[in-house]
Enzyme design. Structure first.
Site, PDB file in Angstrom:
ATOM      1  N   GLU A  32     -45.634 -49.724  -1.615  1.00 46.92           N
ATOM      2  CA  GLU A  32     -44.203 -49.821  -1.941  1.00 46.92           C
ATOM      3  C   GLU A  32     -43.517 -48.497  -1.630  1.00 46.92           C
ATOM      4  O   GLU A  32     -44.045 -47.421  -1.963  1.00 46.92           O
ATOM      5  CB  GLU A  32     -44.071 -50.177  -3.425  1.00 46.92           C
ATOM      6  CG  GLU A  32     -42.997 -51.172  -3.738  1.00 46.92           C
ATOM      7  CD  GLU A  32     -43.196 -52.550  -3.107  1.00 46.92           C
ATOM      8  OE1 GLU A  32     -42.727 -52.766  -1.976  1.00 46.92           O
ATOM      9  OE2 GLU A  32     -43.817 -53.405  -3.766  1.00 46.92           O
ATOM     10  N   THR A  34     -43.276 -47.257   1.157  1.00 48.56           N
ATOM     11  CA  THR A  34     -44.035 -46.574   2.211  1.00 48.56           C
ATOM     12  C   THR A  34     -43.498 -46.934   3.598  1.00 48.56           C
ATOM     13  O   THR A  34     -43.743 -46.202   4.550  1.00 48.56           O
ATOM     14  CB  THR A  34     -45.525 -46.979   2.161  1.00 48.56           C
ATOM     15  OG1 THR A  34     -45.589 -48.398   2.023  1.00 48.56           O
ATOM     16  CG2 THR A  34     -46.242 -46.336   1.002  1.00 48.56           C
ATOM     17  N   ASP A 169     -39.542 -56.085   5.069  1.00 47.65           N
ATOM     18  CA  ASP A 169     -39.097 -57.413   4.640  1.00 47.65           C
ATOM     19  C   ASP A 169     -38.787 -58.307   5.839  1.00 47.65           C
ATOM     20  O   ASP A 169     -39.178 -59.482   5.881  1.00 47.65           O
ATOM     21  CB  ASP A 169     -37.856 -57.292   3.749  1.00 47.65           C
ATOM     22  CG  ASP A 169     -38.101 -56.397   2.547  1.00 47.65           C
ATOM     23  OD1 ASP A 169     -39.276 -56.078   2.282  1.00 47.65           O
ATOM     24  OD2 ASP A 169     -37.125 -56.003   1.894  1.00 47.65           O
TER      25      ASP A 169
HETATM   26  C1  GLA Z   1     -37.020 -53.058  -0.231  1.00 47.82           C
HETATM   27  C2  GLA Z   1     -36.782 -52.669   1.232  1.00 47.82           C
HETATM   28  C3  GLA Z   1     -38.103 -52.509   1.973  1.00 47.82           C
HETATM   29  C4  GLA Z   1     -39.053 -51.589   1.218  1.00 47.82           C
HETATM   30  C5  GLA Z   1     -39.138 -51.973  -0.253  1.00 47.82           C
HETATM   31  C6  GLA Z   1     -39.917 -50.989  -1.054  1.00 47.82           C
HETATM   32  O1  GLA Z   1     -37.601 -54.330  -0.312  1.00 47.82           O
HETATM   33  O2  GLA Z   1     -35.999 -53.642   1.870  1.00 47.82           O
HETATM   34  O3  GLA Z   1     -37.858 -52.034   3.279  1.00 47.82           O
HETATM   35  O4  GLA Z   1     -38.685 -50.244   1.382  1.00 47.82           O
HETATM   36  O5  GLA Z   1     -37.858 -52.106  -0.854  1.00 47.82           O
HETATM   37  O6  GLA Z   1     -41.244 -50.972  -0.654  1.00 47.82           O
END
Ligand code: GLA
Length: 384
Positions: A32, A34, A169
């Protein structure tokens, strides 16, 4: 809402048939904060989706209808302006990126609905972007490779919506594979699928149903703190381009130059990047207990050092520590609310749900929500 309903709504509003695209949300087992540090993540797409009905309309207008909100929005090709409504920006952001890549996007109509809970940390926004990018790519025969669709969806969010998110994501929404998680190297963008075998354990998501408003600004601040840390370490090590290149020893050696807050942010990220690698080895070897321990370590770091958790999330994770059926628990996603992800012995799931529901309600006045999710394929056109 079902796919057949989306078709019907589209037909009722626009008097034509739609092509249907479905784009999943995601979970992330570990890794997370990262992704934007060039590290590793271990996500999977889930069987909760944004569903689009799409088709050209022969004009220079984009017409969007959000079924769940019962809101409609119109924009004109070549004149995209940020909207107050919020959700149209995810769609316009995608068109804007396609335009920037040299593609004219003639007018089209869109009906959109979703069963990905908003603000729960399951990436409903990435699914909105990936679904539209994929649909327009096919409808207008743009021949954009999947990886570029991922990147432009991320940029849509960075530039049009204003959230400086990483790539995880959108990547998961596009490249998810049923029954599998994947380890993504966010630097090279190489990835590897692993069958998700949890040896008699299941994944349960527990949703706090809170979303603290600080989320977006704090997210962008964390990125800046990481960049600051990188620039400090890079002063003596020109090869350091991101926290991926930094070890704990390197950090330690320049500690006195760091603001203590920036130091602990970087320390968390460096540790987490390493942890994901080890957690993948655990998963492949079937050491689910070790994997679960690492989830707890991640949560500890996110809560104390990275400071993106909140009271409700911490409560949920702490609660699981009393339950011997739970192997691992942590907050998931950007933080400041949303869900925890928990690995639980299948047999212990019903009693856990009951107990945590009651305890959470006693403490915060409302029960949490639970999501049973299956690991699903990435974005695709839906054919009957
Ligand atoms: C959100 C962001 C991702 C990631 C997470 C944390 O979901 O959209 O890109 O940085 O937070 O891991």
């Amino acid at each position: 809402m079902k796919i057949s309903d989306v078709k019907e709504v589209f037909r009722n509003i626009y008097n034509r048939d739609a092509r249907i695209y479905i784009a999943p949300g995601r979970i992330n087992l570990i890794g997370e904060h990262t992704d934007y540090n060039d590290g590793f993540v271990l996500p999977a797409a889930i069987d909760k989706h944004v569903i689009y009905g799409l088709n050209e309309n022969g004009s220079n207008k984009y017409r969007f209808h959000a079924v769940d909100l019962d809101q409609t929005f119109e924009a004109q090709a070549g004149k995209l302006i940020q909207a107050d409504l919020g959700w149209p920006n995810y769609l316009m952001g995608v068109i804007d990126q396609l335009n920037r890549a040299g593609h004219d996007i003639p007018g089209f109509d869109a009906v959109v609905t979703s069963d990905i809970p908003i603000g729960a940390g399951l990436s409903s926004s990435a699914a909105l972007e990936a679904g539209l990018a994929t649909g327009l790519n096919e409808i207008y025969n743009l021949n954009i490779p999947k990886l570029d669709l991922v990147k432009l969806s991320q940029r849509a969010e960075n530039e049009f919506v204003g959230v400086n998110c990483g790539i995880m994501d959108q990547f998961a929404s596009v490249f998810g594979k049923s029954g599998h998680v994947f380890r993504l190297d966010c630097r090279s963008l190489d990835f590897e699928y692993f069958p998700l075998k949890l040896n008699g354990n299941g994944i349960v998501l527990v949703d706090t149903r809170v979303k603290h408003s600080l989320g977006t600004s704090e997210y962008n601040t964390r990125r800046q703190e990481c960049e600051l840390g990188v620039s400090l370490v890079a002063e003596g090590n020109a090869q350091v381009k991101s926290l991926r290149d930094v070890t704990r020893d390197m950090l330690e050696s320049v500690r006195e130059r760091f603001d203590p807050v920036v130091y602990k942010r970087c320390d968390y990220v460096v540790g987490e990047i390493d942890r994901v690698q080890k957690a993948c080895e655990d998963l492949v070897a079937g050491r689910i207990e070790d994997f679960g321990e690492k989830m707890y370590e991640t949560h500890e770091g996110l809560s104390k050092d990275y400071e993106v958790s909140c009271e409700e999330l911490d409560f949920l994770v702490d609660f699981t520590k009393k339950d011997p059926d739970i192997l691992g628990s942590r907050m998931m996603g950007g933080g400041f609310g949303g869900c925890t992800i928990n690995i639980i012995k299948e047999t212990g799931i019903p009693s856990f749900r009951e107990n945590v529901s009651e305890a959470f309600k006693n403490r915060f006045g409302h029960p949490p929500l639970f999501y049973d999710v299956k690991v699903d394929d990435g974005v695709r056109q839906f054919y009957e």
